[in-house]
Design a protein around this motif. Structure first.
Motif, mmCIF file in Angstrom:
data_model
loop_
_atom_site.group_PDB
_atom_site.id
_atom_site.type_symbol
_atom_site.label_atom_id
_atom_site.label_comp_id
_atom_site.label_asym_id
_atom_site.label_seq_id
_atom_site.Cartn_x
_atom_site.Cartn_y
_atom_site.Cartn_z
ATOM 1 N N SER A 1 0.834 -1.203 0.000
ATOM 2 C CA SER A 1 0.000 0.000 0.000
ATOM 3 C C SER A 1 0.867 1.250 0.000
ATOM 4 O O SER A 1 0.593 2.207 -0.732
ATOM 5 N N GLN A 2 1.916 1.255 0.813
ATOM 6 C CA GLN A 2 2.854 2.390 0.841
ATOM 7 C C GLN A 2 3.465 2.614 -0.534
ATOM 8 O O GLN A 2 3.515 3.738 -1.029
ATOM 9 N N LEU A 3 3.922 1.538 -1.141
ATOM 10 C CA LEU A 3 4.546 1.645 -2.460
ATOM 11 C C LEU A 3 3.544 2.093 -3.520
ATOM 12 O O LEU A 3 3.889 2.884 -4.402
ATOM 13 N N ALA A 4 2.321 1.611 -3.442
ATOM 14 C CA ALA A 4 1.295 2.010 -4.407
ATOM 15 C C ALA A 4 1.027 3.513 -4.303
ATOM 16 O O ALA A 4 0.866 4.195 -5.323
ATOM 17 N N LYS A 5 0.996 4.025 -3.078
ATOM 18 C CA LYS A 5 0.812 5.475 -2.893
ATOM 19 C C LYS A 5 2.003 6.245 -3.462
ATOM 20 O O LYS A 5 1.830 7.227 -4.168
ATOM 21 N N GLU A 6 3.213 5.806 -3.139
ATOM 22 C CA GLU A 6 4.425 6.484 -3.601
ATOM 23 C C GLU A 6 4.536 6.521 -5.119
ATOM 24 O O GLU A 6 5.021 7.486 -5.690
ATOM 25 N N HIS A 7 4.090 5.461 -5.781
ATOM 26 C CA HIS A 7 4.217 5.337 -7.231
ATOM 27 C C HIS A 7 2.919 5.677 -7.962
ATOM 28 O O HIS A 7 2.872 5.553 -9.183
ATOM 29 N N ASN A 8 1.887 6.050 -7.191
ATOM 30 C CA ASN A 8 0.575 6.324 -7.788
ATOM 31 C C ASN A 8 0.130 5.131 -8.637
ATOM 32 O O ASN A 8 -0.352 5.282 -9.765
ATOM 33 N N ALA A 9 0.331 3.948 -8.087
ATOM 34 C CA ALA A 9 0.101 2.693 -8.811
ATOM 35 C C ALA A 9 -1.218 2.044 -8.405
ATOM 36 O O ALA A 9 -1.768 2.314 -7.341
ATOM 37 N N ILE A 10 -1.683 1.164 -9.250
ATOM 38 C CA ILE A 10 -2.832 0.306 -8.938
ATOM 39 C C ILE A 10 -2.329 -0.771 -7.983
ATOM 40 O O ILE A 10 -1.267 -1.353 -8.198
ATOM 41 N N LEU A 11 -3.091 -1.031 -6.944
ATOM 42 C CA LEU A 11 -2.768 -2.095 -5.992
ATOM 43 C C LEU A 11 -3.694 -3.275 -6.264
ATOM 44 O O LEU A 11 -4.916 -3.124 -6.257
ATOM 45 N N GLN A 12 -3.110 -4.422 -6.525
ATOM 46 C CA GLN A 12 -3.886 -5.630 -6.805
ATOM 47 C C GLN A 12 -3.664 -6.631 -5.683
ATOM 48 O O GLN A 12 -2.552 -7.090 -5.462
ATOM 49 N N LEU A 13 -4.735 -6.960 -4.965
ATOM 50 C CA LEU A 13 -4.684 -7.951 -3.897
ATOM 51 C C LEU A 13 -5.000 -9.311 -4.508
ATOM 52 O O LEU A 13 -6.018 -9.458 -5.192
ATOM 53 N N VAL A 14 -4.131 -10.286 -4.269
ATOM 54 C CA VAL A 14 -4.291 -11.604 -4.882
ATOM 55 C C VAL A 14 -4.350 -12.668 -3.793
ATOM 56 O O VAL A 14 -3.424 -12.822 -3.011
ATOM 57 N N ASN A 15 -5.462 -13.389 -3.773
ATOM 58 C CA ASN A 15 -5.639 -14.506 -2.847
ATOM 59 C C ASN A 15 -5.831 -15.764 -3.679
ATOM 60 O O ASN A 15 -6.655 -15.783 -4.591
ATOM 61 N N VAL A 16 -5.044 -16.801 -3.368
ATOM 62 C CA VAL A 16 -5.166 -18.064 -4.097
ATOM 63 C C VAL A 16 -5.497 -19.159 -3.103
ATOM 64 O O VAL A 16 -4.770 -19.391 -2.143
ATOM 65 N N ILE A 17 -6.620 -19.809 -3.336
ATOM 66 C CA ILE A 17 -7.029 -20.948 -2.516
ATOM 67 C C ILE A 17 -6.320 -22.175 -3.081
ATOM 68 O O ILE A 17 -6.566 -22.577 -4.211
ATOM 69 N N ASP A 18 -5.430 -22.718 -2.286
ATOM 70 C CA ASP A 18 -4.587 -23.830 -2.727
ATOM 71 C C ASP A 18 -5.384 -25.127 -2.716
ATOM 72 O O ASP A 18 -5.481 -25.811 -1.704
ATOM 73 N N THR A 19 -5.972 -25.471 -3.853
ATOM 74 C CA THR A 19 -6.818 -26.664 -3.938
ATOM 75 C C THR A 19 -6.008 -27.956 -3.898
ATOM 76 O O THR A 19 -6.566 -29.020 -3.646
#
Length: 139
Positions: free
Chosen positions: A25-43
């Motif tokens: 989140s800090q880096l996304a603010k600093e770079h004015n970047a899109i933050l993508q949260l990725v959750n993978v359910i390990d089947t």
């Protein structure tokens, strides 16, 4: 210094992944970047009965989507301009290393697996070795 436009963060809801989310989140603010949260359910970690596995994975996916929506809102409140989230099923190592159009992947050093706490987590290690973009490991 790299100009990151899209920063992905691996979320398994462990303490380490939440630390990684804070840093991403800090880096996304600093770079004015899109933050993508990725959750993978390990089947792959599920049992052998496929009908049970599918139903369990679907229920877990619903729960995780709600958790991710909460994390999205929290990230937006910190000043991140744009947040999106993905909840997938499959191999975390495979999905995280194949994210399209991502400039940086942030992940915790270890995840929920107790054995991984003894060393750099196997998911983190795989991401470091095989990602096509920069990787930041948060301790």
């Amino acid at each position: 210094m790299a100009n990151y436009l899209k920063i992905a963060v691996a979320i398994d809801f462990s303490e380490q992944s939440l630390k990684a989310l804070d840093r991403a989140s800090q880096l996304a603010k600093e770079h004015n970047a899109i933050l993508q949260l990725v959750n993978v359910i390990d089947t792959k970690s599920f049992g052998a009965v496929s009908a049970y596995d599918l139903k369990y994975a679907q229920e877990l996916k619903k729960e995780n989507i709600l958790k991710m929506e909460k994390l999205e809102k929290e990230a937006l409140q910190t000043g991140v301009k744009e947040v999106e989230s993905i909840v997938e099923t499959g191999s975390p190592k495979g999905i995280l290393t194949q994210l399209p159009q991502v400039d940086l992947i942030v992940c915790g050093a270890t995840g929920l697996n107790r054995m991984e706490k003894m060393m750099l987590g196997s998911v983190a290690e795989k991401v470091v070795r095989h990602a096509l973009c920069d990787v930041l490991i948060v301790r």
